[in-house]
Design a protein around this motif. Structure first.
Motif, short mmCIF file in Angstrom:
data_model
loop_
_atom_site.label_atom_id
_atom_site.label_comp_id
_atom_site.label_asym_id
_atom_site.label_seq_id
_atom_site.Cartn_x
_atom_site.Cartn_y
_atom_site.Cartn_z
N TYR A 150 8.77 -0.44 -18.12
CA TYR A 150 8.79 0.89 -17.51
C TYR A 150 7.93 0.70 -16.30
N THR A 151 6.66 0.30 -16.20
CA THR A 151 5.72 0.09 -15.20
C THR A 151 6.51 -0.48 -13.95
N ARG A 152 7.00 -1.57 -14.23
CA ARG A 152 8.12 -1.96 -13.40
C ARG A 152 9.31 -1.37 -12.67
N ALA A 153 9.95 -0.53 -13.73
CA ALA A 153 10.83 0.65 -13.27
C ALA A 153 10.38 1.60 -12.39
N VAL A 154 9.12 2.07 -12.42
CA VAL A 154 8.61 2.98 -11.85
C VAL A 154 8.42 2.35 -10.22
N ILE A 155 8.06 1.24 -10.36
CA ILE A 155 7.74 0.47 -8.94
C ILE A 155 9.20 0.43 -8.20
N GLU A 156 10.18 -0.11 -8.76
CA GLU A 156 11.48 -0.59 -8.43
C GLU A 156 12.07 0.90 -7.98
N GLU A 157 11.85 2.05 -8.72
CA GLU A 157 12.61 3.43 -8.36
C GLU A 157 11.78 3.93 -7.07
N THR A 158 10.57 3.65 -6.88
CA THR A 158 9.64 3.96 -5.82
C THR A 158 10.20 3.25 -4.59
N ALA B 228 4.20 5.97 -5.19
CA ALA B 228 4.43 5.88 -6.88
C ALA B 228 3.33 6.67 -7.53
N TRP B 229 2.09 6.81 -6.99
CA TRP B 229 1.15 7.88 -7.34
C TRP B 229 1.57 9.05 -7.08
N PHE B 230 2.15 9.51 -5.77
CA PHE B 230 2.77 10.65 -5.54
C PHE B 230 3.76 10.93 -6.51
N LEU B 231 4.62 10.52 -6.71
CA LEU B 231 5.96 10.56 -7.70
C LEU B 231 5.41 10.84 -9.20
N LEU B 232 4.51 10.08 -9.67
CA LEU B 232 4.09 10.16 -10.96
C LEU B 232 3.56 11.80 -10.93
N SER B 233 2.58 12.03 -10.04
CA SER B 233 1.93 13.14 -10.07
C SER B 233 2.83 14.48 -10.31
N GLN B 234 4.14 14.29 -9.93
CA GLN B 234 4.97 15.34 -9.83
C GLN B 234 6.04 15.28 -10.99
N GLU C 159 1.69 -7.86 -7.65
CA GLU C 159 0.74 -7.06 -7.15
C GLU C 159 1.10 -5.29 -7.63
N SER C 160 2.01 -5.06 -6.99
CA SER C 160 2.28 -3.51 -7.33
C SER C 160 2.20 -3.09 -8.96
N ILE C 161 2.94 -3.87 -9.90
CA ILE C 161 3.03 -3.63 -11.17
C ILE C 161 1.65 -3.75 -11.64
N LEU C 162 0.87 -4.66 -11.21
CA LEU C 162 -0.61 -5.04 -11.82
C LEU C 162 -1.52 -3.83 -11.23
N SER C 163 -1.43 -3.65 -10.07
CA SER C 163 -2.51 -2.48 -9.76
C SER C 163 -2.06 -1.14 -10.42
N LEU C 164 -0.70 -0.87 -10.26
CA LEU C 164 -0.55 0.46 -11.17
C LEU C 164 -0.88 0.37 -12.69
N ALA C 165 -0.82 -0.64 -13.23
CA ALA C 165 -1.11 -0.76 -14.72
C ALA C 165 -2.58 -0.65 -14.95
N ALA D 252 0.78 -1.13 0.14
CA ALA D 252 -0.09 0.02 0.06
C ALA D 252 0.99 1.24 0.04
N ASN D 253 1.80 1.28 0.75
CA ASN D 253 2.74 2.39 1.04
C ASN D 253 3.60 2.67 -0.57
#
Length: 469
Positions: free
Chosen positions: A330-338, A293-299, A426-432, A287-288
């Protein structure tokens, strides 16, 4: 300058290509012990001086406890891998904070108990089992997406709360089975949240050198939360035993069927403890991660545009299937960088079971040995532009350009998180699924700062608006 000043925790644009998200004030010198304890009670992230981020090994004394911080791939590997037998025990703070909730569960057990339980539990949530859990994951995220659509255009939501309920529902359905998960998710989430709110963050007794058997005070709220969780889990186990549904993979089913080396099944208490561990580890941390990830993407508009382009190209509007996860780099990379910037468990603390040496330094028995992903992942000697949000660093096979011992959001060594593949998927799927339909934007005036008690969260809430794509 392409980085924020060392003492500046404000969130500012770095340059045209990067974004530097918020981090706490970095002290120019090591705080005093009294100040250190006071800071740690509020947030573990606030205790670090600027120099701590680049040192390969640090040593500090807090009251009567020696604390060693491993902050290089070599020292991390030495302590958590090569010398696992010496540093396998979790810190007294972690054990006493979680023992009322998870008993002798895998997360805080050690030695023979840990060895036996790990052998039983790990196969149940192994990477090979993730495809079996995937349909329940996807179903739950799709339901959340439809609920967002019903809220209407630009609806205000607390995305931290939304992600907490989403991941709780996913973990409940995969642990307990789809129907039981739906029935009990809310009760379990509320009880876990209450527990974390009231549990002590610092075990002062151990810092004073008092033994493990010395009693720790447990307030009424903590005891009440534990009773509620135990009662729910007992009811779920009984219901599952009575129903014995066919054709559905669930963790409870795996725990009920599991046998140790002698063919002995787990006790009811052990099943309850391990179910609590899996819920705790799989709910709050994911969850965290998603909230951050949503916060970082928004910025970060460029990162957001690249994510949307990948989803639109690869999925073309359809629901992801399990094989699609590998086609979303790239979706995975967003999660890994988060996970690099905001590791859900930013401090991994162990207790030395014998006298030892790390990096040439004497480590007395009973000392605390820490690997702090918060420091390691922002070490400027390991990571270029260490405070920047740059998912591109995780594209390709370089793993951020680091040794696997320089990036440890799921811990490392024999005690690495058994649910690593589950959590990443779970994280990649949820974000996607959610980013296909929505582009959440931070509400104007919101000030988001990282705070760590048991886990690292974006404060108490993440107010955003659900902009439809």
């Amino acid at each position: 300058m392409d980085r924020m000043r060392e003492d500046d925790g404000a969130s500012v644009p770095a340059d045209g290509d990067g974004y530097v998200p918020p981090y706490p004030y970095r002290h120019p010198e090591q705080p005093s012990v009294i100040k250190l304890i006071g800071l740690a009670r509020k947030s573990f992230l606030s205790v670090w001086p600027a120099m701590a981020f680049s040192r390969p090994l640090l040593r500090i004394a807090v009251l009567k406890k020696q604390i060693f911080i491993c902050n290089s791939p070599d020292t991390v590997q030495e302590a958590f891998v090569r010398k696992h037998e010496i540093y396998q025990r979790k810190s007294a703070q972690m054990r006493h904070a979680l023992e009322p909730l998870i008993g002798d569960g895998l997360f805080i057990s050690d030695k023979e108990t840990w060895r036996v339980r790990r052998r039983i539990v790990a196969p149940i949530i192994h990477a090979s089992k993730v495809p079996d859990f995937f349909p329940a994951m996807a179903e739950t995220v799709l339901e959340r997406r439809e609920a967002w659509r019903r809220l209407g255009a630009d609806a205000p939501v607390d995305v931290l709360r939304e992600m907490a309920h989403l991941t709780a529902e996913i973990i409940c359905r995969t642990i307990f089975g789809r129907q039981l998960g739906r029935d009990y998710a809310g009760e379990v989430v509320e009880s876990f949240t209450a527990y974390q709110r009231h549990i002590d963050q610092i075990d002062v007794q151990s810092l004073l050198g008092l033994p493990d058997w010395f009693p720790r005070f447990r307030g009424r709220a903590i005891r009440r939360s534990v009773r509620r969780i135990d009662a729910v889990l007992d009811e779920i186990i009984t219901s599952y035993e009575a129903r014995k549904r066919d054709g559905e993979t669930s963790v409870i089913g795996g725990l009920l069927e599991a046998r140790d080396e002698d063919g002995t099944p787990l006790t009811r208490e052990a099943i309850r403890n391990e179910a609590s561990v899996i819920f705790m580890a799989g709910h709050e941390t994911t969850a965290n991660t998603l909230a951050w990830a949503w916060f970082l993407l928004s910025q970060a508009p460029k990162a957001r545009a690249r994510l949307h382009a990948e989803l639109d190209t690869v999925l073309a509007g359809r629901t992801p299937e399990f094989d699609d996860i590998a086609r979303l780099p790239y979706t995975r990379a967003v999660i890994e960088e988060t996970l690099r910037l905001y590791p859900p468990v930013p401090i991994l603390a162990r207790e030395a079971l014998a006298d030892d040496r790390i990096g040439g330094w004497e480590v007395p028995k009973g000392s605390l040995v820490l690997v702090a992903p918060w420091l390691l992942h922002r070490n400027p000697t390991l990571w270029e532009r260490a405070d920047h949000f740059e998912p591109e660093r995780f594209l390709g096979g370089a793993r951020g350009g680091q040794s696997k011992f320089g990036y440890v959001p799921f811990a490392i060594g024999p005690r690495i998180c058994a649910g690593l593949s589950f959590g990443l998927t779970e994280s990649i799927l949820s974000l996607a699924i959610l980013a296909q339909a929505f582009d959440p934007q931070l509400q104007e005036g919101a000030d988001i700062q990282p705070v760590c008690r048991l886990t690292l969260r974006p404060g108490d809430a993440l107010p955003m608006r659900l902009r439809a794509r």
